[in-house]
Design a protein around this motif. Sequence first.
Motif, mmCIF file in Angstrom:
data_model
loop_
_atom_site.group_PDB
_atom_site.id
_atom_site.type_symbol
_atom_site.label_atom_id
_atom_site.label_comp_id
_atom_site.label_asym_id
_atom_site.label_seq_id
_atom_site.Cartn_x
_atom_site.Cartn_y
_atom_site.Cartn_z
ATOM 1 N N LYS A 236 -159.034 -26.257 -34.455
ATOM 2 C CA LYS A 236 -159.760 -26.470 -35.697
ATOM 3 C C LYS A 236 -159.202 -27.722 -36.358
ATOM 4 O O LYS A 236 -158.181 -28.250 -35.940
ATOM 5 C CB LYS A 236 -159.577 -25.259 -36.609
ATOM 6 C CG LYS A 236 -160.084 -23.981 -36.010
ATOM 7 C CD LYS A 236 -159.745 -22.805 -36.899
ATOM 8 C CE LYS A 236 -160.156 -21.517 -36.242
ATOM 9 N NZ LYS A 236 -159.759 -20.355 -37.010
ATOM 10 N N THR B 211 -157.483 -27.993 -38.711
ATOM 11 C CA THR B 211 -156.157 -27.763 -39.288
ATOM 12 C C THR B 211 -155.151 -27.242 -38.277
ATOM 13 O O THR B 211 -154.045 -26.878 -38.652
ATOM 14 C CB THR B 211 -156.254 -26.753 -40.443
ATOM 15 O OG1 THR B 211 -156.776 -25.525 -39.935
ATOM 16 C CG2 THR B 211 -157.133 -27.269 -41.558
ATOM 17 N N GLN B 212 -155.495 -27.183 -36.967
ATOM 18 C CA GLN B 212 -154.599 -26.583 -35.974
ATOM 19 C C GLN B 212 -154.493 -27.420 -34.698
ATOM 20 O O GLN B 212 -155.423 -28.129 -34.326
ATOM 21 C CB GLN B 212 -155.077 -25.186 -35.601
ATOM 22 C CG GLN B 212 -155.021 -24.207 -36.741
ATOM 23 C CD GLN B 212 -155.519 -22.837 -36.338
ATOM 24 O OE1 GLN B 212 -156.407 -22.708 -35.517
ATOM 25 N NE2 GLN B 212 -154.935 -21.818 -36.935
ATOM 26 N N VAL C 170 -149.733 -22.122 -31.317
ATOM 27 C CA VAL C 170 -150.682 -22.737 -32.242
ATOM 28 C C VAL C 170 -149.935 -23.065 -33.527
ATOM 29 O O VAL C 170 -149.263 -22.206 -34.096
ATOM 30 C CB VAL C 170 -151.875 -21.805 -32.527
ATOM 31 C CG1 VAL C 170 -152.823 -22.433 -33.534
ATOM 32 C CG2 VAL C 170 -152.616 -21.491 -31.225
ATOM 33 N N PHE C 171 -150.031 -24.339 -33.931
ATOM 34 C CA PHE C 171 -149.349 -24.827 -35.120
ATOM 35 C C PHE C 171 -150.356 -25.367 -36.118
ATOM 36 O O PHE C 171 -151.409 -25.875 -35.724
ATOM 37 C CB PHE C 171 -148.390 -25.983 -34.760
ATOM 38 C CG PHE C 171 -147.302 -25.597 -33.817
ATOM 39 C CD1 PHE C 171 -146.132 -25.025 -34.290
ATOM 40 C CD2 PHE C 171 -147.441 -25.806 -32.460
ATOM 41 C CE1 PHE C 171 -145.110 -24.673 -33.418
ATOM 42 C CE2 PHE C 171 -146.428 -25.455 -31.577
ATOM 43 C CZ PHE C 171 -145.263 -24.892 -32.060
ATOM 44 N N ARG C 172 -150.008 -25.307 -37.381
ATOM 45 C CA ARG C 172 -150.797 -26.052 -38.364
ATOM 46 C C ARG C 172 -150.636 -27.523 -38.032
ATOM 47 O O ARG C 172 -149.554 -27.978 -37.629
ATOM 48 C CB ARG C 172 -150.283 -25.793 -39.776
ATOM 49 C CG ARG C 172 -150.594 -24.421 -40.299
ATOM 50 C CD ARG C 172 -150.103 -24.307 -41.721
ATOM 51 N NE ARG C 172 -148.746 -24.855 -41.762
ATOM 52 C CZ ARG C 172 -147.737 -24.344 -42.426
ATOM 53 N NH1 ARG C 172 -147.912 -23.300 -43.168
ATOM 54 N NH2 ARG C 172 -146.552 -24.887 -42.386
ATOM 55 N N ARG C 173 -151.692 -28.287 -38.179
ATOM 56 C CA ARG C 173 -151.641 -29.717 -37.861
ATOM 57 C C ARG C 173 -150.545 -30.411 -38.670
ATOM 58 O O ARG C 173 -149.824 -31.270 -38.142
ATOM 59 C CB ARG C 173 -152.993 -30.370 -38.126
ATOM 60 C CG ARG C 173 -153.047 -31.823 -37.682
ATOM 61 C CD ARG C 173 -154.444 -32.398 -37.780
ATOM 62 N NE ARG C 173 -155.413 -31.638 -37.014
ATOM 63 C CZ ARG C 173 -155.588 -31.716 -35.691
ATOM 64 N NH1 ARG C 173 -154.829 -32.514 -34.981
ATOM 65 N NH2 ARG C 173 -156.503 -30.990 -35.087
ATOM 66 N N TRP D 292 -147.182 -29.723 -37.002
ATOM 67 C CA TRP D 292 -147.067 -30.449 -35.730
ATOM 68 C C TRP D 292 -146.821 -31.934 -35.990
ATOM 69 O O TRP D 292 -145.976 -32.559 -35.347
ATOM 70 C CB TRP D 292 -148.317 -30.232 -34.878
ATOM 71 C CG TRP D 292 -148.227 -30.868 -33.536
ATOM 72 C CD1 TRP D 292 -148.957 -31.926 -33.088
ATOM 73 C CD2 TRP D 292 -147.359 -30.506 -32.444
ATOM 74 N NE1 TRP D 292 -148.599 -32.235 -31.794
ATOM 75 C CE2 TRP D 292 -147.620 -31.374 -31.391
ATOM 76 C CE3 TRP D 292 -146.388 -29.513 -32.301
ATOM 77 C CZ2 TRP D 292 -146.944 -31.301 -30.182
ATOM 78 C CZ3 TRP D 292 -145.711 -29.444 -31.088
ATOM 79 C CH2 TRP D 292 -145.990 -30.319 -30.049
#
Length: 98
Positions: free
Chosen positions: A56, A58-59, A74-77, A80
């Motif tokens: 997404k 944001t990810q 999976v990380f928040r953008r 990362w």
Amino acid sequence: MRKPSHSSNNSPESSGAINTHRIPQPSTDVAPEAAWFKSSYSDGTGNNCVEAADLKSTQVGVRDSKNKQGPALVFRRSAWTSFITGVSHGDLPTDAYV
């Protein structure tokens, strides 16, 4: 701080607890195979390679390129981006600890 309930009768939503015990998902469930690309930070020998996928807006998904059916992180953008910036600026150690 409350401990998450492991009872099937108390979901995180109903108990107010945060679900920190998630079942790992295969990376191909997180994003289609075509979405994954090898990180420019991989060493090129095939031993220390990670792949990333834009999820997404944001990810970001991250997986081990040697285990394409394995789990993905999976990380928040924003998290990362902070991690990559810290590594590229030398703020974080890059040596592997085993």
